[in-house]
Design a protein around this motif. Structure first.
Motif, short mmCIF file in Angstrom:
data_model
loop_
_atom_site.label_atom_id
_atom_site.label_comp_id
_atom_site.label_asym_id
_atom_site.label_seq_id
_atom_site.Cartn_x
_atom_site.Cartn_y
_atom_site.Cartn_z
N GLY A 36 0.80 -1.22 0.00
CA GLY A 36 0.00 0.00 0.00
C GLY A 36 0.84 1.27 0.00
O GLY A 36 0.51 2.24 -0.70
N ALA A 200 -8.15 -1.84 1.89
CA ALA A 200 -7.81 -2.34 0.55
C ALA A 200 -7.46 -3.82 0.57
O ALA A 200 -7.72 -4.54 -0.40
CB ALA A 200 -6.65 -1.53 -0.02
N ARG A 277 -8.00 7.82 -7.60
CA ARG A 277 -7.25 6.59 -7.36
C ARG A 277 -7.02 6.35 -5.88
O ARG A 277 -7.19 5.24 -5.37
CB ARG A 277 -5.91 6.67 -8.09
N LEU A 281 -8.48 3.36 -3.19
CA LEU A 281 -7.60 2.54 -2.36
C LEU A 281 -7.95 2.65 -0.88
O LEU A 281 -7.24 2.11 -0.03
CB LEU A 281 -6.14 2.97 -2.56
#
Length: 316
Positions: A36, A200, A277, A281
């Motif tokens: 991540g 996520a 984006r 996430l």
């Protein structure tokens, strides 16, 4: 003589700031590629590159729970060309790690708080609870028998679980794993009862019905799971156990350089494609000033230090 040395260093600092950047900027991710932290850095970097007019390169320097890459940047020149992504792990290691080779307060100049990582309290379907309040009741009825997985001793997932125990007044058994993947796999298999996971990492399994979502650990609900309450709403008032990612530079980096990097990061976070984006996430962008991030970091250090002391947590 000392007066002239001071003038010399002031001149050099002003010269660096006025010409910055004149070469590529490196963002060090102190974890392996594909995680991540890496994904967020590589999402933000291209737009920063466009804004700064110089290459912004993402470099992975993993090892020792993030300490290797963090120490590398702490000892790099204070010119703004080498940054590191600070995270909840950095704030935790400030207190927990043995001789990490850096001090988050002393050795770094905060640049910008990039994102807040939302966390999720997930349970295996076999656990007879459907809410945070029911989980607390079960843990109180069976002290030490409810198991919670983490990504490893001293990881953010571990500390979030310890914070939950402390604030909910429950006793649960910590089961550490070597990373997110094995922890999630054993939750899916029913070997452990619950996990405080990055959204996520666990979201596909929630949507597939393989685990139950009990509560969002962050301050705000996650837009992708609008019906799942925050843990604070669902039974533990004031609970906030998410992560964060931000950029810091070596201490002594000229203020104007820090401000230039901050402005580029803010514009990157505001770009629609980057913003979209990051939200996808479950890492909503924040931004704000270097001063805001400095205050935020001090709060995170203090918060996790209290949890470490209360849980008598020791490094491996």
């Amino acid at each position: 003589m000392r007066f002239f040395l001071i003038l010399f260093f002031l001149f050099c600092s002003n010269s660096i700031a006025q010409n910055f950047p004149s070469k590529p900027v490196r963002i060090v991710v102190p974890f392996p590629p594909g995680g991540g932290t890496d994904v967020v850095a590589r999402t933000v970097a291209p737009k920063m590159q466009e804004i700064l007019g110089q290459a912004v390169l993402v470099e992975n320097r993993a090892g020792a729970g993030g300490n290797i890459g963090t120490e590398y940047v702490a000892k790099s020149p204070a010119d703004g060309y080498t940054l590191v992504v600070a995270s909840a792990a950095t704030a935790i290691n400030h207190t927990l790690a043995k001789n990490p080779g850096w001090d988050l307060n002393r050795d770094f100049a905060p640049v910008v708080l990039l994102v807040l990582n939302q966390s999720l309290l997930a349970a295996h379907p076999s656990v007879p609870v459907s809410s945070v309040r029911e989980l607390i009741a079960l843990a109180k009825a069976k002290p030490g028998q409810v198991t919670f997985a983490s990504y490893g001793n001293g990881s953010s997932a571990h500390l979030i679980g310890e914070l939950f125990k402390m604030m909910a007044g429950v006793d649960m058994l910590h089961v550490p794993y070597k990373g997110a993947a094995p922890a999630v796999n054993d939750l899916l298999g029913g070997q452990v009862n619950i996990l405080f996971a990055d959204v996520a990492a666990i979201l596909p399994h929630v949507k597939a019905g393989k685990v139950k979502a009990l509560g969002i650990g962050s301050a705000k609900r996650f837009s992708g799971l609008p019906d799942v309450p925050t843990i604070a709403e669902a039974g533990v008032p004031g609970f906030e156990g998410g992560g964060f990612l931000g950029l810091v530079a070596p201490a002594g980096t000229p203020h104007d350089v820090v401000n230039t990097l901050n402005a580029a990061a803010l514009k990157s976070l505001a770009a629609p494609e980057v913003n979209e984006r990051l939200n996808a996430l479950a890492s909503p962008p924040v931004g704000e000033s270097p001063e805001y991030f400095a205050k935020f970091l001090r709060g995170e250090i203090d918060k996790w230090a209290r949890v470490i002391r209360a849980g008598n947590i020791k490094p491996d």
